[in-house]
Design a protein around this motif. Structure first.
Motif, short mmCIF file in Angstrom:
data_model
loop_
_atom_site.label_atom_id
_atom_site.label_comp_id
_atom_site.label_asym_id
_atom_site.label_seq_id
_atom_site.Cartn_x
_atom_site.Cartn_y
_atom_site.Cartn_z
N GLU A 64 0.81 -1.15 0.07
CA GLU A 64 -0.20 0.06 0.01
C GLU A 64 0.94 1.18 0.21
O GLU A 64 2.08 1.04 0.42
CB GLU A 64 -0.85 -0.02 1.07
CG GLU A 64 -0.36 0.25 2.66
CD GLU A 64 -0.89 0.17 3.92
OE1 GLU A 64 -2.00 -0.37 3.68
OE2 GLU A 64 -0.53 0.49 4.78
N SER A 110 -11.24 -6.10 -1.29
CA SER A 110 -9.95 -5.39 -1.47
C SER A 110 -9.43 -5.54 -2.89
O SER A 110 -9.39 -6.63 -3.61
CB SER A 110 -8.90 -6.15 -0.63
OG SER A 110 -9.31 -5.72 0.72
N GLU A 125 -8.16 0.18 -3.12
CA GLU A 125 -9.34 0.45 -2.31
C GLU A 125 -9.68 -0.87 -1.67
O GLU A 125 -9.73 -1.95 -2.19
CB GLU A 125 -10.34 1.18 -2.78
CG GLU A 125 -11.03 0.36 -4.01
CD GLU A 125 -12.19 1.53 -4.65
OE1 GLU A 125 -12.95 2.15 -3.76
OE2 GLU A 125 -12.40 1.13 -5.74
N THR A 126 -10.38 -0.93 -0.35
CA THR A 126 -11.11 -1.84 0.23
C THR A 126 -12.52 -1.63 0.26
O THR A 126 -12.90 -0.36 1.22
CB THR A 126 -10.39 -2.39 1.48
OG1 THR A 126 -9.28 -2.89 1.24
CG2 THR A 126 -11.44 -3.19 2.24
N VAL A 127 -13.38 -2.01 -0.17
CA VAL A 127 -14.91 -1.50 -0.09
C VAL A 127 -15.90 -2.72 0.56
O VAL A 127 -15.86 -3.95 0.64
CB VAL A 127 -15.47 -1.34 -1.40
CG1 VAL A 127 -14.73 -0.17 -2.22
CG2 VAL A 127 -15.62 -2.73 -2.15
N ARG A 144 -13.40 -1.27 -11.34
CA ARG A 144 -14.13 -0.98 -9.99
C ARG A 144 -15.40 -1.82 -9.82
O ARG A 144 -15.64 -1.96 -8.75
CB ARG A 144 -14.50 0.76 -10.14
CG ARG A 144 -13.14 1.47 -9.75
CD ARG A 144 -13.90 3.12 -9.83
NE ARG A 144 -15.14 3.30 -9.09
CZ ARG A 144 -15.15 3.66 -7.79
NH1 ARG A 144 -13.78 3.57 -7.06
NH2 ARG A 144 -16.19 3.94 -7.16
#
Length: 338
Positions: A64, A110, A125-127, A144
């Motif tokens: 990251e 993730s 991103e982690t949603v 996405r």
């Protein structure tokens, strides 16, 4: 040695196989969320590997970006179930990995970016969403957007056990849009498991009513059911589609109750009667709704406890089948079944 490889994706252009693997003990936390689990002594996070046709594999490290822009190891929980890869059109070296991630605080997806040939992937991103209540597998539609299966309505408690053993139709598929909005795309499924796409067709494994459900997506991304492929004597898990032939390869469980017992207590050695059947489904015509079904491997449980994925790898004149299992302590390679 690779172990706990729940899912495998193969790059059809390079023939490289990508595997999400992990220690078996750590999988107990999300396979049985109601059971006590010693987090203080968890061995390590899950890992992602890339493997060629000579069984030479290496780790793709999860990284990251820090606030200063430098790269550092991924600091979030990383407990992987199913995953998928999206290749950018016209630039297939640019890859987006999407992982079902059973984090301690929440279930999430993730997303990482990866450039072919490098040994790392960078967290994008982690949603999370209330609709990702019990996610199992994922289908990447862009960098996405994705579809994800929820195997049951309930994450914990007695209703989860009732849903599992009575095979209640309360599982569903969710869609996450480019704008980050979540919605239910299909529902009324009995334990939604693997998910895959070929041309305009989306296939979902129903483990509670054993078979594959065949969907088409509408412009609003909801899924319309067009048919079902029934499995007579095995329970489907993940689906792999060979893009060169349109054939579906499905790892399926011969005896589900024995498998449940093995997943809960691997040391009991119930694998002699759990077993695996790998099915190859060949389209009869261009409809992708009718298939000839051929078992290409049947194992009583002596080769591996049971399988969750069977993927075709083609690379440098080598064609073989890679078979992984979420609670298997080895990866099985078959050179003569396809």
């Amino acid at each position: 040695m690779l172990s706990g490889c729940e899912d495998i994706i193969v790059d059809s252009e390079t023939g490289l196989a990508y595997l999400a693997c992990g220690r078996l003990r750590a999988r107990q936390h999300w396979l049985h969320p109601d059971d006590p689990y010693d987090l203080a002594h968890e061995e390590e996070v899950d890992r992602v590997y890339v493997m060629d046709e000579n069984d030479i594999y290496s780790e793709i490290k999860a990284l990251e970006r820090a606030s200063d822009g430098s790269l550092r190891p991924f600091t979030q929980d990383f407990r992987v179930h199913g995953f998928d890869i999206y290749w950018s059109p016209g630039a297939r070296q640019e890859m987006t990995f999407m992982f079902i991630n059973h984090q301690l605080q929440q279930n999430a997806v993730s997303i990482f970016s990866h450039k072919r040939g490098t040994d790392y992937m960078v967290h994008v991103e982690t949603v999370a969403s209330d609709l990702l209540n019990s996610p199992n597998n994922i289908l990447a539609m862009s960098q996405r957007a994705f579809y994800a299966t929820n195997d049951m309505k309930y994450l914990r408690g007695i209703m989860r056990e009732i849903s599992k053993y009575l095979r209640l139709p309360n599982a569903h598929v969710v869609y996450r849009s480019e704008q980050g909005e979540f919605g239910i795309a299909a529902k009324g499924i009995r334990y939604a498991n693997g998910i895959a796409k070929y041309q305009d067709w989306i296939y979902v494994a129903s483990s509670g009513d054993p078979g594959l459900l065949i969907y088409k997506a509408l412009p609003d991304h909801s899924l319309v059911l067009h048919g079902r492929i029934a499995f007579k004597d095995s329970v489907p898990d993940n689906i792999f589609i060979d893009p060169l032939t349109g054939q579906l390869y499905c790892a399926s469980i011969l005896k589900a109750l024995e498998t449940f017992r093995y997943f809960k207590h691997p040391s009991l050695n119930t694998t002699a009667t759990a077993g695996t059947k790998v099915l190859c489904l060949t389209p009869q015509d261009n409809s992708s709704a009718r298939f000839d079904i051929q078992p290409i491997l049947i194992d009583s449980g002596r080769l591996m406890p049971t399988a969750t994925i069977a993927a075709v790898q083609r690379r440098n004149q080598v064609k073989r089948l890679l078979i992984g299992g979420v609670m298997s302590d080895a990866l099985v390679v078959c050179d003569s079944v396809i």
